[in-house]
Design a protein around this motif. Structure first.
Motif, short mmCIF file in Angstrom:
data_model
loop_
_atom_site.label_atom_id
_atom_site.label_comp_id
_atom_site.label_asym_id
_atom_site.label_seq_id
_atom_site.Cartn_x
_atom_site.Cartn_y
_atom_site.Cartn_z
N GLY A 143 0.79 -1.22 0.00
CA GLY A 143 0.00 0.00 0.00
C GLY A 143 0.82 1.27 0.00
O GLY A 143 0.27 2.37 0.03
N ARG A 144 2.15 1.12 -0.03
CA ARG A 144 3.07 2.28 -0.04
C ARG A 144 2.87 3.15 1.21
O ARG A 144 2.80 4.37 1.15
N VAL A 145 2.75 2.50 2.37
CA VAL A 145 2.65 3.22 3.64
C VAL A 145 4.06 3.44 4.19
O VAL A 145 4.83 2.49 4.35
N GLY A 146 4.39 4.70 4.48
CA GLY A 146 5.72 5.02 4.99
C GLY A 146 5.76 5.30 6.47
O GLY A 146 6.81 5.22 7.09
N ALA A 147 4.61 5.65 7.06
CA ALA A 147 4.55 5.96 8.49
C ALA A 147 3.13 5.78 8.97
O ALA A 147 2.18 5.92 8.18
N LEU A 148 2.97 5.44 10.24
CA LEU A 148 1.63 5.35 10.80
C LEU A 148 1.67 5.58 12.30
O LEU A 148 2.65 5.28 12.98
N LEU A 149 0.59 6.20 12.78
CA LEU A 149 0.39 6.39 14.21
C LEU A 149 -0.29 5.15 14.77
O LEU A 149 -1.35 4.75 14.28
N TRP A 150 0.28 4.57 15.81
CA TRP A 150 -0.31 3.40 16.46
C TRP A 150 -1.11 3.85 17.67
O TRP A 150 -0.53 4.36 18.65
N SER A 151 -2.40 3.66 17.61
CA SER A 151 -3.29 4.12 18.68
C SER A 151 -3.02 3.37 19.98
O SER A 151 -2.88 2.14 20.00
N LEU A 152 -2.98 4.13 21.07
CA LEU A 152 -2.84 3.57 22.42
C LEU A 152 -4.15 3.68 23.19
O LEU A 152 -4.17 3.50 24.41
#
Length: 376
Positions: free
Chosen positions: A93-102
């Motif tokens: 999907g060409r994802v370079g960064a993501l926020l991981w929900s806490l």
């Protein structure tokens, strides 16, 4: 501890959006697996892949930590069928960064929320360490760029719920030291239906000093507007679409979208059937609307995968982002605006937060205020 574990392992449907209504049943709009993202004669898709090669997706909210806590074994680099998100699908999907929900289940509050958030942060670090060929921890724009240059997907811890700081600024500082990047300002006495209290305003100032971004998805209008007035850094809405198109409580009305754009903030549109609709065209409609009202520098993407919500057709997991970008290209979006949408706008907000923090640290010591001092 047993009751806390019961709350934390209550199922994927809690996945961090616990303050929102129950999502549509998955069978109501069950997403089809993504077809291969390239094919002969598919010009918009080929162009989408070319654009995303230069400007990958920065995803504003992913609930994977809440799901992995329920699994005894997983391999995200090889591929994991038990979740929506793994390294092969992020790469496709060409994802370079993501926020991981806490975010935690709603029933976890008070000091239990503090401890549970610490456990989630520890899990995030453990997962990233276990997958060094695919993932890398990051907390600012520079570290995201470094991860990309090394061929890794950058993982930023957050957003966490406001209850995670236990009404204490020292805990906010400790969570930031452990990597927390974003805090959601809702669901607590100092950021509730009446807006920010005096202590809430002090929390925002201390977040500015640290470089922690404010997430206003799900916050009441009074809190949103007061945060715009108090904060020297831009704010995020990590999972908000256009209420004019779909009347969901986490979606923003046009007046707040316009104010968000004027304040330099960022509305990250979720890819969920509940908030944006059951098709890729519905999601694109929301992106068109937010861009028109808030401006092209204030719109981003939020997959909200692994949060227990149903996703639109053709957008069933992170590998499907090229399909959405192809739809936008078909509608006449140019590469510059797509580059802002997928990558540039989050980078801008992170850089602004870091600049604000450096300036604030020169003129402001860590706050020793308590909720009793200001709101008692």
């Amino acid at each position: 501890m047993a009751d806390l574990q019961d709350d934390l392992h209550s199922g994927t449907e809690a996945g961090g959006l616990d303050d929102l209504p129950v999502p549509l049943a998955a069978e109501a709009c069950a997403p089809e697996p993504c077809a291969p993202v390239s094919g002969p004669g598919d010009e918009p898709l080929s162009r989408a892949l070319a654009v995303l090669a230069a400007h990958p997706v920065a995803d504003g909210c992913n609930g994977l930590p809440g799901v992995l806590g329920n699994l005894s074994w997983y391999d995200l680099e090889l591929g994991e069928s038990a979740v929506d998100t793994d390294v092969p699908r992020l790469r496709e999907g060409r994802v370079g960064a993501l926020l991981w929900s806490l975010h935690l289940p709603e029933s976890v509050d008070g000091d239990r929320a503090v401890g549970a958030t610490l456990e989630r942060l520890d899990l995030v670090k453990t997962v990233v360490r276990a997958h060094p060929e695919g993932l890398r921890l990051a907390r600012d724009a520079g570290q995201i760029i470094d991860a990309r240059h090394c061929g890794r997907v950058a993982v930023l811890p957050g957003p966490a719920g406001a209850a995670a700081i236990g009404d204490r600024l020292g805990i906010l500082r400790s969570l930031h030291a452990l990597g927390l990047c974003v805090l959601t300002l809702s669901g607590v006495s100092w950021a509730g239906e009446a807006g920010l209290t005096r202590f809430g305003e002090e929390v925002v100032r201390e977040m500015n000093r640290l470089g922690v971004l404010a997430d206003l998805s799900g916050a009441c209008a009074q809190t949103v507007r007061r945060t715009f007035a108090v904060s020297k850094a831009p704010a995020l809405c990590t999972r908000s679409a256009a209420r004019a198109l779909r009347p969901h409580p986490a979606n923003l009305p046009d007046d707040l979208l316009a104010e968000l754009g004027a304040a330099g903030g960022l509305c990250m549109v979720p890819l969920t059937a509940e908030q944006t609709g059951p098709t890729v065209r519905d999601v694109a409609d929301h992106l068109d609307h937010v861009r028109a009202v808030a401006g092209p520098r204030s719109v981003g993407l939020s997959g909200t995968y692994d949060t227990g919500t149903a996703h639109p057709l053709e957008l069933g997991d992170p590998s499907c982002y090229p399909r959405l970008v192809a739809e936008l290209l078909h509608r006449g979006w140019d590469e510059a605006d797509i580059a802002l949408l997928t990558w540039g706008n989050l980078q801008r907000v992170l850089r602004a937060a870091a600049f604000t923090a450096k300036a604030a640290q020169l003129r402001r010591e860590p706050s020793t205020a308590t909720i009793g001092d200001l709101d008692g």
